[in-house]
Design a protein around this motif. Structure first.
Motif, mmCIF file in Angstrom:
data_model
loop_
_atom_site.group_PDB
_atom_site.id
_atom_site.type_symbol
_atom_site.label_atom_id
_atom_site.label_comp_id
_atom_site.label_asym_id
_atom_site.label_seq_id
_atom_site.Cartn_x
_atom_site.Cartn_y
_atom_site.Cartn_z
ATOM 1 N N SER A 267 0.847 -1.265 -0.023
ATOM 2 C CA SER A 267 -0.272 -0.069 0.099
ATOM 3 C C SER A 267 0.848 1.251 -0.262
ATOM 4 C CB SER A 267 -0.974 0.003 1.232
ATOM 5 O OG SER A 267 -1.673 -1.299 1.223
ATOM 6 N N GLN B 129 2.294 2.047 -3.228
ATOM 7 C CA GLN B 129 1.239 2.532 -4.087
ATOM 8 C C GLN B 129 1.106 4.132 -3.834
ATOM 9 O OE1 GLN B 129 -2.345 0.105 -3.770
ATOM 10 N NE2 GLN B 129 -1.454 -1.589 -4.816
ATOM 11 N N ALA B 130 0.951 4.451 -2.438
ATOM 12 C CA ALA B 130 1.039 5.870 -2.361
ATOM 13 C C ALA B 130 2.340 6.482 -2.651
ATOM 14 C CB ALA B 130 0.985 5.962 -0.785
ATOM 15 N N ASP C 192 3.765 6.077 -5.608
ATOM 16 C CA ASP C 192 3.631 6.154 -6.976
ATOM 17 C C ASP C 192 2.582 7.369 -7.259
ATOM 18 O OD1 ASP C 192 5.447 4.161 -7.545
ATOM 19 O OD2 ASP C 192 3.841 2.596 -7.613
ATOM 20 N N LYS C 193 1.465 7.472 -6.466
ATOM 21 C CA LYS C 193 0.604 8.306 -6.553
ATOM 22 C C LYS C 193 1.148 9.785 -5.886
ATOM 23 C CE LYS C 193 -4.045 9.619 -5.031
ATOM 24 N NZ LYS C 193 -5.062 9.418 -3.864
ATOM 25 N N ALA C 194 1.975 9.816 -5.334
ATOM 26 C CA ALA C 194 2.259 11.113 -4.839
ATOM 27 C C ALA C 194 3.368 11.465 -5.926
ATOM 28 C CB ALA C 194 3.167 10.872 -3.436
ATOM 29 N N GLU D 201 3.300 11.097 -8.899
ATOM 30 C CA GLU D 201 2.345 11.586 -10.010
ATOM 31 C C GLU D 201 1.592 12.966 -9.747
ATOM 32 O OE1 GLU D 201 -0.375 8.369 -10.706
ATOM 33 O OE2 GLU D 201 1.058 7.168 -11.409
ATOM 34 N N GLU D 202 1.466 13.331 -8.385
ATOM 35 C CA GLU D 202 0.916 14.479 -7.971
ATOM 36 C C GLU D 202 1.954 15.508 -7.639
ATOM 37 O OE1 GLU D 202 -1.573 13.237 -4.746
ATOM 38 O OE2 GLU D 202 -2.989 12.370 -5.929
ATOM 39 N N THR E 268 3.662 16.371 -4.784
ATOM 40 C CA THR E 268 4.388 16.119 -3.672
ATOM 41 C C THR E 268 5.712 16.437 -4.415
ATOM 42 O OG1 THR E 268 2.934 14.462 -2.848
ATOM 43 C CG2 THR E 268 5.164 14.512 -1.917
ATOM 44 N N LYS F 252 0.534 13.199 4.434
ATOM 45 C CA LYS F 252 -0.357 13.240 3.269
ATOM 46 C C LYS F 252 -0.077 11.623 2.453
ATOM 47 C CE LYS F 252 -0.857 15.039 -1.362
ATOM 48 N NZ LYS F 252 -0.624 16.177 -2.386
ATOM 49 N N ILE F 253 1.316 11.099 2.430
ATOM 50 C CA ILE F 253 1.227 9.909 1.880
ATOM 51 C C ILE F 253 0.812 8.698 2.737
ATOM 52 C CG2 ILE F 253 3.054 8.001 1.330
ATOM 53 C CD1 ILE F 253 4.641 10.645 0.317
ATOM 54 N N ALA G 171 -2.700 8.491 2.453
ATOM 55 C CA ALA G 171 -3.298 7.658 1.118
ATOM 56 C C ALA G 171 -2.843 6.297 1.096
ATOM 57 C CB ALA G 171 -2.219 8.225 -0.032
#
Length: 419
Positions: A231, A234-235, A237-239, A241-242, A244, A333-334, A337
């Motif tokens: 998990s 994945q967080a 990777d999402k960070a 892309e945003e 962060t 934040k991470i 998520a």
């Protein structure tokens, strides 16, 4: 040593293997102590009474520099020595006066004189606990008046959240104080050290913290499972892309890949990075000089970090010559998520250790990887040996069962030789 003391004489005095004194050649009893660590302190020496049988006292005037210049220290020494000639005992009078200081004043004295071997990061934590817990609850009490009952009440008050607070510490900073049993236990531990300093200084005859039962300190017992690590990945990777900060993501990844402390990675300099050998060679850490092995994952993270010309830090700040310190904000934040709201940044270090131990690494090896100076610190991971041991036990059990099942018919009873 004896010579006319002046600013230049004191400035030129170099530390040696042990403490030593330089005594003034004009004012008998006035001198400066040069500690082996380099600290220079003005002192005066006199006899408390008349005759050679009178005890000798040595009284500290103050540290060389602001506010004590050589001339100011000499003037103060004249006053002390003059009072001693007239039958007074200034050192004892000062000691008696110190016994009436408050806990808040004792804390300030401790930070000034009793923390010589502590690292800046540890001192920062101590100051936070002193200002946010100790002073608000005990600061006004006189040191000799503090009892064991006061310490027990102090422990309970922090545990129940009496000192909880949420305050701004600057234009963009906040200090969130929650309290709780863990905080209570660690703060009482610090208070015990402060009162030990008071005992060694002759301010009290008994440490009131001694014997007070604290809550079990479960600090550092949070480890990420394989699913939680997935998990977290994945967080990350999402960070990425945003919006962060990429430094924060890289720092957090290095923490989980190396088991290093946050401050060690945030303050990392390029000259400490040896990619060819696969090491971080830190000039200083909580336990002194330290070498950190870099796994393939850590090397990959570092290879993707942009290097800025003229900046010595791997993760430089956006302004000035310092380094990036926004990791905690990004982590909040991470972890949200990833569904890991109860996980602290420092738990990434513990997770690295838990994975190593569960994989079969011995405690001494894990201690070396983490840079523990005390083997007892690594013992918190001892129970994690159960996993590899259980696996080994199961494997051995299967082999024994198979052997017993296949060879049971060949077994014959053995006659007792005593029959």
């Amino acid at each position: 040593m004896s010579k006319k003391l002046s600013k230049s004489v004191v400035d030129r005095a170099q530390p040696k293997a042990g403490d030593y004194f330089i005594w003034d050649g004009e004012l008998k009893g006035f001198g400066v102590k040069i500690a082996k660590g380099g600290r220079k302190t003005y002192v005066c020496k006199y006899r408390a009474g008349r005759g050679r049988s009178a005890p000798t006292r040595r009284m500290t005037i103050g540290a060389h520099g602001s506010p004590w210049t050589t001339d100011q220290a000499r003037a103060e020494a004249r006053k002390v020595l003059g009072r001693a000639i007239n039958g007074a005992d200034p050192a004892r009078e000062r000691q008696e006066a110190k016994k009436q200081i408050t806990v808040a004043e004792l804390c300030d004295l401790y930070l000034e004189q009793g923390t010589g071997t502590k690292k800046p990061s540890t001192l920062a934590t101590d100051r936070g606990r002193i200002e946010r817990h100790i002073k608000p609850l005990l600061g006004k009490k006189k040191v000799p008046d503090v009892t064991r009952a006061d310490i027990k009440r102090f422990l309970q008050d922090i545990a129940s959240g009496k000192t909880a607070n949420d305050e701004k510490t600057g234009p963009r900073g906040r200090a969130i104080v929650k309290g709780g049993k863990g905080t209570a236990t660690r703060t009482v531990g610090l208070l015990g050290g402060i009162f030990s300093f008071a005992f060694d200084s002759g301010l009290i005859t008994e440490n009131p913290v001694r014997g007070v039962k604290r809550f079990p300190d479960n600090k550092g017992q949070r480890y990420l499972s394989q699913n939680e690590l997935a998990s977290l990945g994945q967080a990350f990777d999402k960070a990425a892309e945003e919006d962060t900060n990429p430094f924060a993501v890289a720092i957090l990844k290095l923490l989980i890949f190396t088991g290093a402390r946050r401050g060690e990675i945030e303050a990392l300099k390029w000259k400490e990075v040896d990619l060819e050998a696969g090491y971080l060679r830190l000039a200083d850490s909580k336990t002194g000089q330290k070498a950190i092995l870099l796994s393939a994952g850590a090397l990959e993270v570092l290879s993707q970090v942009q290097r800025f010309e003229g900046r010595e830090h791997v993760f430089p700040s956006s302004s000035g010559d310092g380094y990036f310190v926004g990791t905690p904000k990004a982590w909040r934040k991470i972890r949200e998520a990833a569904g890991l709201a109860d996980v602290r940044i420092h738990d990434l270090r513990h997770s690295f250790a838990s994975i190593a131990v569960s994989g079969g690494a011995s405690l001494p090896i894990v201690g070396a990887l983490l840079g523990h100076s005390d083997s007892s610190t690594t013992q918190r991971y001892a129970h994690l040996h159960d996993d590899p041991l259980k696996a080994a036990s199961e494997a051995a059990g299967h082999k024994i069962s198979a052997s017993l099942s296949g060879g049971m018919r060949e077994l014959r009873p053995v006659r007792d030789s005593t029959e």
